[in-house]
Motif scaffolding. Sequence first.
Motif, PDB file in Angstrom:
ATOM      1  N   HIS A 186      47.570  46.681  22.106  1.00 47.63           N
ATOM      2  CA  HIS A 186      48.067  47.295  20.871  1.00 47.63           C
ATOM      3  C   HIS A 186      47.067  48.352  20.394  1.00 47.63           C
ATOM      4  O   HIS A 186      45.850  48.176  20.562  1.00 47.63           O
ATOM      5  CB  HIS A 186      48.195  46.181  19.824  1.00 47.63           C
ATOM      6  CG  HIS A 186      48.887  46.568  18.562  1.00 47.63           C
ATOM      7  ND1 HIS A 186      48.292  47.387  17.623  1.00 47.63           N
ATOM      8  CD2 HIS A 186      50.109  46.259  18.086  1.00 47.63           C
ATOM      9  CE1 HIS A 186      49.133  47.559  16.612  1.00 47.63           C
ATOM     10  NE2 HIS A 186      50.240  46.880  16.872  1.00 47.63           N
ATOM     11  N   GLU A 218      52.436  45.811  24.244  1.00 48.57           N
ATOM     12  CA  GLU A 218      52.741  47.007  23.506  1.00 48.57           C
ATOM     13  C   GLU A 218      51.555  47.944  23.520  1.00 48.57           C
ATOM     14  O   GLU A 218      50.403  47.525  23.403  1.00 48.57           O
ATOM     15  CB  GLU A 218      53.174  46.687  22.078  1.00 48.57           C
ATOM     16  CG  GLU A 218      52.158  45.920  21.241  1.00 48.57           C
ATOM     17  CD  GLU A 218      52.709  45.649  19.831  1.00 48.57           C
ATOM     18  OE1 GLU A 218      53.361  46.513  19.218  1.00 48.57           O
ATOM     19  OE2 GLU A 218      52.478  44.534  19.350  1.00 48.57           O
ATOM     20  N   HIS A 256      54.672  51.045  20.691  1.00 51.08           N
ATOM     21  CA  HIS A 256      54.500  50.766  19.263  1.00 51.08           C
ATOM     22  C   HIS A 256      54.082  52.062  18.585  1.00 51.08           C
ATOM     23  O   HIS A 256      53.159  52.729  19.027  1.00 51.08           O
ATOM     24  CB  HIS A 256      53.418  49.701  19.078  1.00 51.08           C
ATOM     25  CG  HIS A 256      52.969  49.513  17.653  1.00 51.08           C
ATOM     26  ND1 HIS A 256      53.347  48.434  16.885  1.00 51.08           N
ATOM     27  CD2 HIS A 256      52.178  50.284  16.855  1.00 51.08           C
ATOM     28  CE1 HIS A 256      52.802  48.554  15.670  1.00 51.08           C
ATOM     29  NE2 HIS A 256      52.083  49.665  15.624  1.00 51.08           N
ATOM     30  N   HIS A 305      59.585  49.987  20.292  1.00 48.67           N
ATOM     31  CA  HIS A 305      59.876  48.713  19.638  1.00 48.67           C
ATOM     32  C   HIS A 305      59.628  48.854  18.137  1.00 48.67           C
ATOM     33  O   HIS A 305      58.840  49.688  17.697  1.00 48.67           O
ATOM     34  CB  HIS A 305      59.036  47.597  20.288  1.00 48.67           C
ATOM     35  CG  HIS A 305      57.973  47.039  19.424  1.00 48.67           C
ATOM     36  ND1 HIS A 305      58.167  45.929  18.645  1.00 48.67           N
ATOM     37  CD2 HIS A 305      56.720  47.440  19.184  1.00 48.67           C
ATOM     38  CE1 HIS A 305      57.054  45.683  17.972  1.00 48.67           C
ATOM     39  NE2 HIS A 305      56.162  46.581  18.273  1.00 48.67           N
TER      40      HIS A 305
HETATM   41 ZN    ZN Z   1      54.291  46.659  17.450  1.00 48.43          ZN
END
Ligand code: ZN
Length: 262
Positions: free
Chosen positions: A66, A95, A131, A156
């Motif tokens: 992330h 992600e 993301h 997403h």
């Molecule tokens: Zn996310």
Amino acid sequence: MIELIDIGLNLGHRSFEKDRAAVMERAQAAGVGHMIITGTSAAASEAAAALARDDRARLSSTAGTHPHHAKEFSGATAETIRSLAAREEVVAIGECGLDFNRNFSTPDDQRACLRAQLEIAADVQLPVFLHERDAHEALCELVEPALPRLAGLVVHCFTGGPEQAERYLAMGAYLGITGWVCDERRGQALREAVTMIPGDRLMLETDAPFLTPRDAPKGTPRRNEPAMLPHVLRAVAKLRGQTPEAVAAAATANTRRFFGLA
Ligand SMILES: [Zn+2]
């Protein structure tokens, strides 16, 4: 009833430690037959894959870092993601992306971390689970040159409006819709965008334990869980003027095709 698939939830989150089995049972009882656990760091991606390996019928996972954790991304992290990507339960890289909302890692670190993961995704030919928060333009600029080499991408927890949706769709992206759409105040732009997403580009997710729908029935626990996915489905269907069955059928077919699920 058509089986739903939650494309993004954090089932390895500590808030699910004590009752994960019960959470999964409730999801199944609510018609959520499969869930894709989001990998957010090397360790979380390994934990997600371990959970998925133990219950292949109901679980798959992603492997990635992330943007919040971009500053921790190293050669060793890349190796972990590559080795996870070879496992059958791992169905996407991510992600990964850019989050300029909180900048827990610097934008430069976030960009480097994303580039490295796009490289891995292109090499292993798995789709990318993206993301993005407050970084639409920057994300498009970085991802667009890589598009010819990528197997596919889904943004997403898409929260943008029609213009941003248009640009992502033009990139060939799928859009994952969460309970954000149930928020009449901050979700207004998204609620407009949801009406114009082609049926063959739409997916559904809860992002549990986060993003409990704001309009959830009184008494709904604060912690979101995958059993709430039908609630998101109904909100999306209502906005689109479609039946929940039609939206569910489309979203599930898209999800199976995109992630290569059986
Ligand atoms: Zn996310």
